[in-house]
Design a protein around this motif. Structure first.
Motif, short mmCIF file in Angstrom:
data_model
loop_
_atom_site.label_atom_id
_atom_site.label_comp_id
_atom_site.label_asym_id
_atom_site.label_seq_id
_atom_site.Cartn_x
_atom_site.Cartn_y
_atom_site.Cartn_z
N MET A 1 19.72 2.11 3.79
CA MET A 1 18.69 1.08 3.61
C MET A 1 17.89 0.86 4.89
O MET A 1 16.67 0.73 4.89
N THR A 2 18.60 0.81 6.02
CA THR A 2 17.94 0.60 7.32
C THR A 2 16.97 1.74 7.62
O THR A 2 15.86 1.52 8.09
N ILE A 3 17.42 2.99 7.37
CA ILE A 3 16.57 4.16 7.61
C ILE A 3 15.31 4.07 6.76
O ILE A 3 14.19 4.34 7.24
N THR A 4 15.47 3.67 5.51
CA THR A 4 14.33 3.55 4.61
C THR A 4 13.31 2.55 5.14
O THR A 4 12.10 2.81 5.14
N ILE A 5 13.79 1.40 5.60
CA ILE A 5 12.89 0.37 6.12
C ILE A 5 12.15 0.86 7.37
O ILE A 5 10.94 0.66 7.51
N VAL A 6 12.89 1.51 8.26
CA VAL A 6 12.28 2.03 9.50
C VAL A 6 11.20 3.06 9.17
O VAL A 6 10.09 3.02 9.72
N LEU A 7 11.52 3.98 8.25
CA LEU A 7 10.55 5.00 7.89
C LEU A 7 9.33 4.40 7.21
O LEU A 7 8.19 4.86 7.43
N LEU A 8 9.54 3.39 6.39
CA LEU A 8 8.42 2.71 5.74
C LEU A 8 7.51 2.05 6.77
O LEU A 8 6.27 2.13 6.68
N LEU A 9 8.11 1.40 7.75
CA LEU A 9 7.33 0.75 8.81
C LEU A 9 6.52 1.78 9.59
O LEU A 9 5.34 1.54 9.92
N ILE A 10 7.14 2.92 9.87
CA ILE A 10 6.44 3.96 10.63
C ILE A 10 5.25 4.50 9.84
O ILE A 10 4.14 4.61 10.37
N ILE A 11 5.46 4.84 8.57
CA ILE A 11 4.38 5.45 7.79
C ILE A 11 3.28 4.44 7.47
O ILE A 11 2.09 4.79 7.44
N ILE A 12 3.65 3.19 7.26
CA ILE A 12 2.63 2.16 7.01
C ILE A 12 1.77 1.92 8.25
O ILE A 12 0.55 1.83 8.17
N THR A 13 2.43 1.85 9.40
CA THR A 13 1.71 1.64 10.65
C THR A 13 0.79 2.82 10.95
O THR A 13 -0.38 2.65 11.33
N TYR A 14 1.32 4.04 10.75
CA TYR A 14 0.52 5.24 11.00
C TYR A 14 -0.69 5.29 10.05
O TYR A 14 -1.81 5.58 10.48
N SER A 15 -0.44 5.01 8.78
CA SER A 15 -1.51 5.05 7.79
C SER A 15 -2.60 4.04 8.11
O SER A 15 -3.80 4.33 8.01
N ALA A 16 -2.19 2.84 8.53
CA ALA A 16 -3.17 1.81 8.89
C ALA A 16 -4.02 2.25 10.07
O ALA A 16 -5.25 2.06 10.09
N LEU A 17 -3.38 2.88 11.06
CA LEU A 17 -4.09 3.36 12.24
C LEU A 17 -5.11 4.43 11.86
O LEU A 17 -6.30 4.34 12.22
N ILE A 18 -4.67 5.47 11.14
CA ILE A 18 -5.55 6.59 10.84
C ILE A 18 -6.65 6.20 9.84
O ILE A 18 -7.80 6.64 9.98
N PHE A 19 -6.32 5.36 8.87
CA PHE A 19 -7.35 4.90 7.95
C PHE A 19 -8.41 4.07 8.68
O PHE A 19 -9.59 4.13 8.36
N SER A 20 -7.99 3.30 9.66
CA SER A 20 -8.95 2.52 10.44
C SER A 20 -9.84 3.46 11.26
O SER A 20 -11.06 3.24 11.36
N TYR A 21 -9.25 4.51 11.83
CA TYR A 21 -10.05 5.49 12.57
C TYR A 21 -11.03 6.19 11.64
O TYR A 21 -12.18 6.45 12.00
N SER A 22 -10.58 6.52 10.43
CA SER A 22 -11.47 7.16 9.45
C SER A 22 -12.64 6.25 9.13
O SER A 22 -13.79 6.68 9.03
#
Length: 381
Positions: A1-22
């Protein structure tokens, strides 16, 4: 469960960053230069050169043929302790075209100047007469509207620094085309960051700044321990001193500078290690945050892939993260390849995504521990 939450936070943060750059890159409209103001600006074009006798003349011809009034252009070539005949080649050009305001400085002994390129540029700025400093590299090529486009943009913004776009012009094989696409991703991210109001990167092959701004921040002082970073360190200093809005993007297609892709894998790796080596000198929160987010996602994909050998469920996580990354990265790659008229490179988009994963991890880690060789000089970044 912890791994899932960490990975979700990473991909959400990355997606927000790159979508903002786009989003911000998409907002960069093509700038059309206007007629020069009556107060035409004097510019100094600084070209640090080390062992560039084979290409420096091509660049000098291109600058000679600018559509900007020649009497307002000063060219300063700095022969950075070359071991070839770069100095003689430039002197020959000056002799043949004496009507051009071009001079060449020679740095004889680089062993006492550990800042290398920063020292070379500083020496040129010291004797320059222009109000605007324009830097490029000796192996680059520029169009005839390069200087006039720069000056027109400066007149419309009065920015302390203008960040230019750079592309390759010699991508003759698959390796160089993948390299070109990866390079464009960096250029696009840098441009988008400027457009967002949080500039974090630039390229010295196409960089413009006020002479007064350079003096105001004391040039490259406080970063002498890093042989690389003449461009980004200066950007960060100008941003801190004058504010985020003091930096603007060169969005005129005529101001794009074209440089050369590396011919070999070893040359490419050495270049990227050199670029990454200065990261440990950054203190800017924005650049550290972006670097951390990008590194974290690529590390997560690699980690879950290898951990999946022992826990097959993690293989699905790795695949899921990778697919999301491919989707998230595509819009900005579509925009930048369209801007430079190289949509043909997108055929290499998926291969780039695959090789990019280990590449980012290896370069990021290795650059913090190894010294590198640059044009015959052993450097500790």
């Amino acid at each position: 469960m912890t791994i899932t939450i960490v990975l979700l936070l990473i991909i959400i943060t990355y997606s927000a960053l790159i979508f903002s750059y786009s989003f911000f890159f998409k907002k960069i409209s093509i700038f059309k230069k206007e007629a020069m103001n009556t107060a035409i600006i004097k510019v100094s074009i600084i070209i640090p050169a080390r062992n560039e006798s084979h290409c420096i003349t091509d660049l000098l011809y291109a600058i000679k043929n600018q559509d900007y009034p020649a009497q307002f252009v000063e060219i300063i070539v700095v022969d950075d302790a070359s071991t070839d005949d770069t100095y003689a080649v430039v002197e020959s050009f000056i002799t043949h075209y004496s009507e051009i305001n071009c001079k060449v400085l020679k740095i004889e002994n680089d062993s006492i100047n550990p800042t290398y390129k920063k020292y070379a540029i500083s020496q040129a700025v010291r004797i320059s007469k222009g109000d605007l400093i324009i830097t490029t590299d000796a192996d680059c090529m520029v169009g005839s509207g390069w200087v006039s486009g720069i000056v027109s943009k400066y007149q419309s913004t009065k920015a302390k620094m203008l960040v230019g776009l750079v592309a390759y012009h010699n991508d003759n094989n698959a390796f160089q085309k993948i390299q070109h696409l990866e390079f464009l991703s960096l250029i696009a991210s840098g441009a988008a960051a400027v457009a967002s109001g949080f500039p974090i990167m630039c390229n010295g092959a196409n960089l413009v700044y006020e002479r007064k701004a350079f003096d105001a921040v004391n040039g490259f002082d406080a970063n002498e321990q890093f042989a690389s970073g003449d461009d980004v360190f200066l950007l960060l200093k100008i941003k801190k001193y004058f504010g985020r809005q003091s930096i603007s993007i060169l969005n005129d297609k005529e101001t794009i500078v074209y440089t050369q892709a590396k011919q070999t894998l070893s040359g490419f790796i050495h270049q990227r290690i050199r670029w990454a080596s200065k990261t440990k000198g950054y203190k800017d929160a924005a650049i550290l945050l972006v670097a951390g987010i990008v590194f974290a996602l690529n590390a997560a994909i690699i980690f879950t892939f290898f951990a999946g050998i022992f826990c097959h469920e993690l293989l699905l996580y790795s695949l899921g993260l990778f697919i999301i990354k491919v989707i998230v990265d595509f819009p900005i790659m579509l925009s930048i390849t369209g801007f430079v008229n190289r949509r043909d490179l997108l055929v290499y988009y998926l291969p780039l995504q695959i090789v990019y994963l280990p590449y980012v991890l290896i370069i990021g880690i290795v650059s913090n521990f190894v010294s590198y060789s640059w044009k015959g000089r052993r450097v500790k970044g």
